[in-house]
Design a protein around this motif. Sequence first.
Motif, short mmCIF file in Angstrom:
data_model
loop_
_atom_site.label_atom_id
_atom_site.label_comp_id
_atom_site.label_asym_id
_atom_site.label_seq_id
_atom_site.Cartn_x
_atom_site.Cartn_y
_atom_site.Cartn_z
N THR A 1 -23.77 -34.68 -38.20
CA THR A 1 -23.28 -33.76 -37.18
C THR A 1 -22.40 -32.67 -37.79
N CYS A 2 -22.28 -31.58 -37.06
CA CYS A 2 -21.35 -30.51 -37.40
C CYS A 2 -20.60 -30.15 -36.12
N GLU A 3 -19.30 -29.90 -36.27
CA GLU A 3 -18.44 -29.69 -35.11
C GLU A 3 -17.52 -28.49 -35.34
N ALA A 4 -17.04 -27.96 -34.24
CA ALA A 4 -16.01 -26.91 -34.24
C ALA A 4 -15.11 -27.16 -33.05
N GLN A 5 -13.80 -27.10 -33.27
CA GLN A 5 -12.84 -27.39 -32.21
C GLN A 5 -11.71 -26.36 -32.21
N LEU A 6 -11.19 -26.10 -31.02
CA LEU A 6 -10.04 -25.21 -30.85
C LEU A 6 -9.23 -25.70 -29.67
N HIS A 7 -7.91 -25.83 -29.86
CA HIS A 7 -7.01 -26.18 -28.76
C HIS A 7 -5.68 -25.48 -29.06
N GLU A 8 -5.46 -24.34 -28.41
CA GLU A 8 -4.30 -23.52 -28.72
C GLU A 8 -3.90 -22.70 -27.50
N ARG A 9 -2.62 -22.28 -27.51
CA ARG A 9 -2.12 -21.41 -26.46
C ARG A 9 -1.95 -19.99 -27.01
N PHE A 10 -2.38 -19.02 -26.21
CA PHE A 10 -2.28 -17.61 -26.58
C PHE A 10 -1.43 -16.88 -25.53
N ARG A 11 -0.71 -15.85 -25.99
CA ARG A 11 0.12 -15.04 -25.09
C ARG A 11 -0.13 -13.56 -25.39
N TRP A 12 -0.34 -12.78 -24.33
CA TRP A 12 -0.58 -11.34 -24.48
C TRP A 12 -0.18 -10.63 -23.19
N ASN A 13 -0.18 -9.31 -23.23
CA ASN A 13 0.20 -8.50 -22.07
C ASN A 13 -0.87 -8.59 -20.99
N ALA A 14 -0.43 -8.62 -19.75
CA ALA A 14 -1.35 -8.83 -18.63
C ALA A 14 -2.29 -7.65 -18.40
N ASP A 15 -2.01 -6.47 -18.98
CA ASP A 15 -2.89 -5.31 -18.80
C ASP A 15 -3.87 -5.15 -19.96
N GLN A 16 -4.01 -6.17 -20.81
CA GLN A 16 -4.93 -6.10 -21.94
C GLN A 16 -5.93 -7.25 -21.89
N VAL A 17 -6.92 -7.17 -22.79
CA VAL A 17 -7.98 -8.17 -22.88
C VAL A 17 -7.78 -8.97 -24.16
N LEU A 18 -7.93 -10.28 -24.06
CA LEU A 18 -7.82 -11.16 -25.22
C LEU A 18 -9.21 -11.50 -25.74
N ILE A 19 -9.41 -11.38 -27.06
CA ILE A 19 -10.65 -11.77 -27.73
C ILE A 19 -10.29 -12.78 -28.80
N VAL A 20 -10.89 -13.95 -28.73
CA VAL A 20 -10.65 -15.02 -29.69
C VAL A 20 -11.92 -15.24 -30.50
N GLY A 21 -11.81 -15.12 -31.81
CA GLY A 21 -12.94 -15.37 -32.70
C GLY A 21 -12.87 -16.75 -33.29
N LEU A 22 -13.85 -17.60 -32.97
CA LEU A 22 -13.87 -18.97 -33.48
C LEU A 22 -14.50 -19.06 -34.86
N GLY A 23 -14.96 -17.93 -35.40
CA GLY A 23 -15.59 -17.93 -36.71
C GLY A 23 -17.08 -18.17 -36.62
#
Length: 423
Positions: A358-380
Motif C-alpha cells: 500500500t501507499c498512503e498520504a495523510q494530513l491533519h493540521e489547522r490553518f489560519r488566514w484572512n476571511a476575505d481570501q482563499v486558502l489553497i493547500v498542496g498535499l504534494g
Amino acid sequence: MDRGTISLCPTGFVVYPWLVATVCSLGLAGPGFAQSPLAPAPPRQPAPLPSNSASSPQPAPLAANVGTPMSSALAPAPLRDSAGSNSVAPAPLQTLSSAPRQSLTQVSAGDGSLPNAQGQVWREYNIKPYTERLATVPHPERAIVEWILRETGYEAWHGDVLSILNADAGTLRVYHTPAIQTQVNEIVDRFVHPVKPKESFGMRLVSVDSPAWRAKGGTLLRPLATDSPGIQAWVVAKEDAALLVAQARQRTDYREHTPPHLLTTSGRPLATRVQRPRSFITGYQAGLNGQFGMLPVQGKLEEGFLLEVTPLLSLDGKTVDAVVRCEIQQIEKMHALPLEIPTLNGGGISARLEVPQTCEAQLHERFRWNADQVLIVGLGVVPNPLPVEAGPLQQLIPTGPARVDLLLVIEPRGELRGGGDGG
C-alpha cells in the motif's frame, strides 16, 4: 506386533499378521473372517493392578474395535446411565465465582472532593444553541471538544493538573485552571455565538498530473506557514483564485474529486468519503466438517480517500481557522505468492497467497488566514485519490497507482441563502 513373522495360508499365499490385524480394525473383513485361521488371536488382557482396598473397582478391559469404522473408533463414547441407556446429560460447565477480585494495589475512596492544588475551578457551558443548530449532525458537541484539545494542547489534560473535559448535547463541563477556562470560553463562544452564523465556505479537492502550474501562478500565491512535512499552503485573493481555477480547468489533466457544491458554515464539520473495497487472499482453512476441502480466507482493504474540514470564524469575523483532515490509501501492488495445498490422496493443488503493498498520504493540521481570501493547500505529489481500473496494457505491465499533484481549495462564499446551514 512382530512385522517380521509371516504365515503361510492353505492356498499358498504369504500372510503378514500385521496386515490381517489392520484389515480387521478397519472393518474391511467379512463376518466369518474373525473365526478363520487367518484372524489374529485376541489380545491378552493386562493383569489388574493390586489395590489396597478389597472393594476397589477394577478398570474395565479395553474393547477391541474389530469390524468398526475408523471414524467411529475415534469418536468419543456416549454417556450412559446405570441401565445402559444414552440419556445421561453432560455435566454443566462450572461458572467462575461472582465475587469481586481483590485489588493488589492500595485503593481509597478519597475525601469526596476534587483536588484543586493548582487553583482548578468548575465551569459548565451551555452549548444547546450550537447543537440544536446542527440537529442533523451526529454528536456535534465532539467538534467543540476536539477543538479545545487542539487549541489548549493535549498534554494540558493529561499532566499533573487534575482536569475534566466532558460534553453532551446540552452542556460542556470543564474542570481546570482559570487560564485554561479563559481559552475554553473563547472557543465555546465562537461555536455557540458566531458573529456571522450564515457565513458559508466552499471546499473542493482537485488534482493535476504535474506540479508545473506553480511556475505560472507563483506570483499570485502568498505562502502560508505549515507544520506538516511536505505540505505547502498559500493564500490568494478571491479574484486571483478564480483566475487560477479557470486556467486549471483548461488543462486535460485537471480533475475534481469532490462534488461541485460542497458548502458548510462556521463550526459545522464537512466531510466527504470516496472508497471501494479490495479483497485479497490471506490464507486457507478447512471447510465445514472437512467436506469442502481447503477454502480461501479473504482479507479486505479500503481504497480511496477521506476528507474532513471544519472552518471556524473568529469572534470579530476577520479571520478563519480550519482544521483539515485528509487520508488517502491505495494498493500500489498486489504480491502473489504461489502455494501448494496437499490433498487427501497425497497430491496437491496449486493456489496463491496475496500480500498488498500500500501507499498512503495523510494530513491533519489547522490553518489560519484572512476571511476575505482563499486558502489553497498542496498535499504534494501523492497517489490518485480515486482508484482507476487498470487497462489491458497496465494489467500486463503493472505500474502502480498514478501520482498526481493534489490541491485542496477552501473559499469563503459569503452569507448562505435559504434556510439551511450547509452540509
